[in-house]
Scaffold this motif. Structure first.
Motif, mmCIF file in Angstrom:
data_model
loop_
_atom_site.group_PDB
_atom_site.id
_atom_site.type_symbol
_atom_site.label_atom_id
_atom_site.label_comp_id
_atom_site.label_asym_id
_atom_site.label_seq_id
_atom_site.Cartn_x
_atom_site.Cartn_y
_atom_site.Cartn_z
ATOM 1 N N VAL A 33 1.394 -47.051 41.377
ATOM 2 C CA VAL A 33 0.075 -46.456 41.117
ATOM 3 C C VAL A 33 0.237 -45.526 39.910
ATOM 4 C CG1 VAL A 33 -0.559 -46.548 43.585
ATOM 5 C CG2 VAL A 33 0.465 -44.454 42.662
ATOM 6 N N GLU B 35 1.832 -47.531 46.833
ATOM 7 C CA GLU B 35 2.939 -46.637 46.510
ATOM 8 C C GLU B 35 4.300 -47.143 47.004
ATOM 9 O OE1 GLU B 35 0.225 -45.782 48.118
ATOM 10 O OE2 GLU B 35 -0.672 -43.973 47.244
ATOM 11 N N ALA C 97 13.260 -36.025 46.746
ATOM 12 C CA ALA C 97 12.831 -37.430 46.736
ATOM 13 C C ALA C 97 13.031 -37.987 45.330
ATOM 14 C CB ALA C 97 11.364 -37.526 47.141
ATOM 15 N N GLN D 256 15.868 -31.481 50.904
ATOM 16 C CA GLN D 256 16.037 -32.812 50.322
ATOM 17 C C GLN D 256 15.111 -33.027 49.137
ATOM 18 O OE1 GLN D 256 16.042 -35.744 53.564
ATOM 19 N NE2 GLN D 256 18.231 -35.614 53.229
HETATM 20 O O1 TXA Z 1 4.802 -45.021 44.157
HETATM 21 C C1 TXA Z 1 4.909 -43.793 44.282
HETATM 22 O O2 TXA Z 1 5.700 -43.281 45.090
HETATM 23 C C2 TXA Z 1 4.007 -42.919 43.393
HETATM 24 C C3 TXA Z 1 4.431 -43.136 41.928
HETATM 25 C C4 TXA Z 1 3.680 -42.247 40.977
HETATM 26 O O3 TXA Z 1 5.807 -42.963 41.818
HETATM 27 N N1 TXA Z 1 4.116 -41.547 43.781
HETATM 28 C C5 TXA Z 1 3.605 -41.061 44.942
HETATM 29 O O4 TXA Z 1 3.777 -39.702 45.118
HETATM 30 O O5 TXA Z 1 3.049 -41.765 45.752
HETATM 31 P P1 TXA Z 1 2.955 -38.885 46.228
HETATM 32 O O6 TXA Z 1 3.247 -37.461 45.943
HETATM 33 O O7 TXA Z 1 1.546 -39.290 46.198
HETATM 34 O O8 TXA Z 1 3.658 -39.275 47.580
HETATM 35 C C6 TXA Z 1 5.013 -38.911 47.798
HETATM 36 C C7 TXA Z 1 5.351 -38.803 49.251
HETATM 37 C C8 TXA Z 1 4.549 -37.714 49.953
HETATM 38 O O9 TXA Z 1 4.257 -38.161 51.264
HETATM 39 C C9 TXA Z 1 5.531 -36.534 49.989
HETATM 40 O O10 TXA Z 1 5.290 -35.655 51.066
HETATM 41 C C10 TXA Z 1 6.875 -37.248 50.112
HETATM 42 O O11 TXA Z 1 6.734 -38.437 49.349
HETATM 43 N N2 TXA Z 1 7.972 -36.426 49.544
HETATM 44 C C11 TXA Z 1 8.153 -36.076 48.267
HETATM 45 N N3 TXA Z 1 9.216 -35.272 48.136
HETATM 46 C C12 TXA Z 1 9.744 -35.119 49.364
HETATM 47 C C13 TXA Z 1 10.864 -34.381 49.890
HETATM 48 N N4 TXA Z 1 11.651 -33.645 49.105
HETATM 49 N N5 TXA Z 1 11.106 -34.442 51.221
HETATM 50 C C14 TXA Z 1 10.300 -35.187 52.020
HETATM 51 N N6 TXA Z 1 9.229 -35.899 51.584
HETATM 52 C C15 TXA Z 1 8.948 -35.869 50.281
#
Ligand code: TXA
Ligand code: MG
Length: 316
Positions: free
Chosen positions: A32, A176, A116, A114
């Motif tokens: 996305v 995603e 991501a 952690q």
């Molecule tokens: O396809 C994708 O993953 C897209 C594209 C732009 O890369 N990004 C995306 O990001 O969908 P977002 O922020 O919409 O969703 C990321 C998910 C969220 O549920 C967030 O809580 C989780 O990943 N997340 C991110 N960093 C994290 C962390 N350090 N620990 C646990 N969960 C994490």
């Protein structure tokens, strides 16, 4: 918001410049569109939270070119490395222990231990990362709304305070990435996505986390992906007064996810369909049943959360 066409010479360089100054740019990815900021910059990361109106307890994915760049930021071992070798670049996000002293804004992980990490495969996104270094990027929708998969979705609902849109046409996957954690040699799916649990289970025992309250991914606890229209799930046929989103052959659908019943095609068109319902001013939208297998698991997860709250499900 500056409009940059990725086909134009200099567009990527301009986007990289803006990002390097701590500004925010909407960027294309194979999943996305993302709202990017420099992962090492407090300014760049804070701007993302502000533009999306995202709760500060919801951390961001950091995008890297591959294993080498990932190693600078997190501890990688065994299974994580095998998953990277197999699925990167591509739509798999891996939660890993953050390295002490990594060049990252502390806002990125929202205080969690952690980090991501994902290596996207989209050539434009990769070109950007090669110029700027690691980029934090959530999906570019305002918090709670469907994720944008085409430049026109951003233009219809631009996040406030964003400096530019780097436009590169529709996203190939449309859904995603899969977010996974690793625990004692097991793969835990925190968010189902483009990489299915079947594909992951070829590498280690794989469990889909069902209980969102237990998930380490705070983003999964919030209502999400919701169009303005009220959403009805598992509606097999069009009904008067509803914008009907079909899956499989349908003569009178308002939007077709996949006439041939292909789940990859449906994933690619899912958010576009939800946004089309809003663009047409629908008060009610209904979606045909989607088989809950393979990619269908991720599609149904998005639909269920899009409908949560105002949920009406004709089958249960
Ligand atoms: O396809 C994708 O993953 C897209 C594209 C732009 O890369 N990004 C995306 O990001 O969908 P977002 O922020 O919409 O969703 C990321 C998910 C969220 O549920 C967030 O809580 C989780 O990943 N997340 C991110 N960093 C994290 C962390 N350090 N620990 C646990 N969960 C994490
Ligand atoms: Mg998102």
């Amino acid at each position: 918001m500056e409009y940059l066409d990725a086909c134009d010479a200099g567009a990527c360089l301009r986007a990289a410049d803006l990002l390097s100054w701590g500004k925010n740019v909407v960027v294309p990815s194979e999943t996305v569109y993302g709202l990017a900021g420099l992962a090492r910059s407090d300014l760049g990361v804070a701007g993302i939270f502000k533009a999306k109106k995202r709760p500060s307890d919801n951390p961001l994915i950091v995008h890297v070119l591959g294993k080498n760049m990932a190693q600078e930021l997190a501890h990688i071992e065994g299974l994580a490395e095998r998953l990277m070798d197999h699925f990167w670049p591509g739509p798999l996000t891996i939660l890993l222990p953050k390295k002490e002293g990594a060049a990252l804004s502390s806002l990125v992980t929202a205080g969690l231990p952690q980090l991501a990490l994902r290596a996207p495969s989209h050539p434009i996104f990769r070109e950007l990362i090669a110029m700027t270094g690691p980029l934090a990027a959530p999906s570019a929708n305002p918090s709670g709304a469907p994720s944008p998969t085409r430049p026109e979705h951003i233009l219809a609902n631009p996040p406030s305070g964003v400096d530019a849109l780097l436009a590169a046409g529709p996203c190939a996957c449309g859904l995603e990435s899969t977010v996974v954690g690793i625990e004692h040699g097991h793969i835990i799916i925190h968010r189902p996505g483009m990489i299915t649990s079947e594909a992951l289970s070829a590498h280690a025992p794989t469990t889909i986390l069902r209980d969102r309250e237990q998930s380490a991914s705070p983003g999964l606890r919030h209502r999400h992906y919701a169009p303005k229209a009220n959403l009805i799930l598992n509606q097999p046929k069009p009904v008067e007064g509803q914008f009907h989103i079909a899956f499989g052959p349908s003569a009178h659908a308002d939007f077709q996810l996949s006439a041939s019943g292909d789940l990859a095609e449906a994933a690619q068109r899912l958010f576009h369909g939800l946004m089309e319902a809003d663009r047409m001013g629908a008060k009610m939208a209904s979606v045909a049943p989607i088989p809950n297998e393979g990619l269908g698991i991720a599609i149904n997860e998005r639909l269920q959360r899009a409908a949560a709250g105002g949920i009406i499900d004709v089958e249960s």
